[in-house]
Design an enzyme around this catalytic site. Structure first.
Site, PDB file in Angstrom:
ATOM      1  N   ALA A   1       3.818   3.744   6.481  1.00 39.81           N
ATOM      2  CA  ALA A   1       4.319   2.479   5.951  1.00 39.81           C
ATOM      3  C   ALA A   1       3.899   1.385   6.924  1.00 39.81           C
ATOM      4  O   ALA A   1       3.668   1.657   8.108  1.00 39.81           O
ATOM      5  CB  ALA A   1       5.831   2.533   5.835  1.00 39.81           C
TER       6      ALA A   1
ATOM      7  N   GLY B   1       4.518   7.573   5.924  1.00 45.28           N
ATOM      8  CA  GLY B   1       4.362   7.405   4.478  1.00 45.28           C
ATOM      9  C   GLY B   1       3.030   7.950   3.967  1.00 45.28           C
ATOM     10  O   GLY B   1       2.905   8.292   2.788  1.00 45.28           O
TER      11      GLY B   1
ATOM     12  N   GLU C   1       3.632  11.527   3.508  1.00 39.14           N
ATOM     13  CA  GLU C   1       4.496  11.648   2.319  1.00 39.14           C
ATOM     14  C   GLU C   1       3.706  11.409   1.029  1.00 39.14           C
ATOM     15  O   GLU C   1       3.970  12.033   0.004  1.00 39.14           O
ATOM     16  CB  GLU C   1       5.667  10.660   2.440  1.00 39.14           C
TER      17      GLU C   1
END
Ligand code: COA
Length: 258
Positions: free
Chosen positions: A67, A112, A115
């Site tokens: 992120a 992220g 992920e």
């Protein structure tokens, strides 16, 4: 079709490559990139001529380095939970896509980014790929489904270790623990992913759709896990630890946690 941070590249036979294209920031997921990923997935699922998609990162260094940490400073602390829910919802769209979506991991897949790869139906990686959930170093936790998908994929113990230490895992180790299905030379990654995807999309479409749906149902938890993750991420997001962790990263220094 070209969007600013996500480039869509059509191949023959209904295959699409989705390229996260922000190489100067190692393809970090800011709000705009996340929204563009969502649009790309919606497009894949709404166009009957698209049969499957491969997600990869632009440049040689990163798939997605997480992120966007800089953007964390712009999001009010109390909206951490919403940030987590937005990421979770987009990555669930990938996991629940009617069409097969695989990750071609070309470099760092951190936070992220890891992920994002986890939400794909499976992963192929280059020898240079590195995986990690280093959020703990920022005083936060994975918030885009990592606490749910990682233990399912590689087992709770290994997932805990990865998330607690924030240590990175190379491609060989990732292959050994089942995080990725295949390792290839960097310049053969996309071609390998494409060959695999062509083999998949030659299978009957409706059966593939039902296969994805049924396999996903094997690990459904009625959303309690994801809700817990979003709540916990939200709490961390307004903590002093997060303020220190994010500031330290942006100031390029070691965090000093009490
Ligand atoms: N968010 C925002 N910017 C990021 C980023 C992220 N997750 N990851 C990298 N960047 C930026 C860097 O700030 C740097 O920008 P700058 O050139 O404007 O300073 C640029 O991308 C290149 O990264 P840099 O750190 O200089 O590359 P490196 O080769 O020295 O290190 C990493 C690579 C991946 C090890 C390092 O960038 C890193 O640790 N990134 C953060 C990983 C992370 O914690 N992800 C989880 C976030 S929740």
């Amino acid at each position: 079709m070209i969007q600013s941070n996500v480039v869509l590249h059509n191949l023959t036979d209904g295959l699409m490559i989705i390229i996260i294209n922000r190489p100067e920031k190692l393809n970090a997921l800011n709000n705009q990139v996340l929204s563009e990923i969502e649009k790309a997935i919606d497009l894949v699922n709404s166009h009957s001529e698209i049969r499957g998609a491969i997600i990869t990162g632009a440049g040689e260094k990163a798939f997605v380095a997480g992120a966007d940490i800089g953007e964390f400073l712009e999001v009010p602390n109390e909206l951490g939970i919403e940030l987590s829910k937005k990421g979770q919802s987009i990555f669930s769209k990938i996991e629940e896509s009617k069409k097969p979506i695989i990750a071609a991991v070309n470099g760092y897949a951190l936070g992220g980014g890891c992920e994002l790869a986890l939400s794909c139906h499976f992963r192929i990686a280059s020898e240079q790929a590195k995986f990690g959930q280093p959020e703990i170093n920022l005083g936060i936790i994975p918030g885009y489904g990592g606490t749910q998908r990682l233990p399912r994929l590689i087992g709770k113990g290994r997932a805990m270790e990865m998330m607690m230490t924030g240590e990175l895992m190379n491609a060989e180790e990732a292959y050994r623990v089942g995080l990725i299905n295949m390792i290839c030379k960097p310049d053969e990654l996309l071609q390998t992913a494409e060959i695999k995807m062509r083999a998949i999309v030659s299978k009957p479409k409706f059966a593939l759709e039902q296969l994805i749906k049924s396999t996903n149902a094997s690990d459904r938890d009625q959303g309690i896990g994801y809700q817990t993750e979003a709540d916990s991420f939200g709490k961390c997001f307004s903590s002093d630890e997060k303020t220190e962790g994010v500031s330290a990263f942006l100031e390029k220094r070691k965090p000093n946690f009490k």
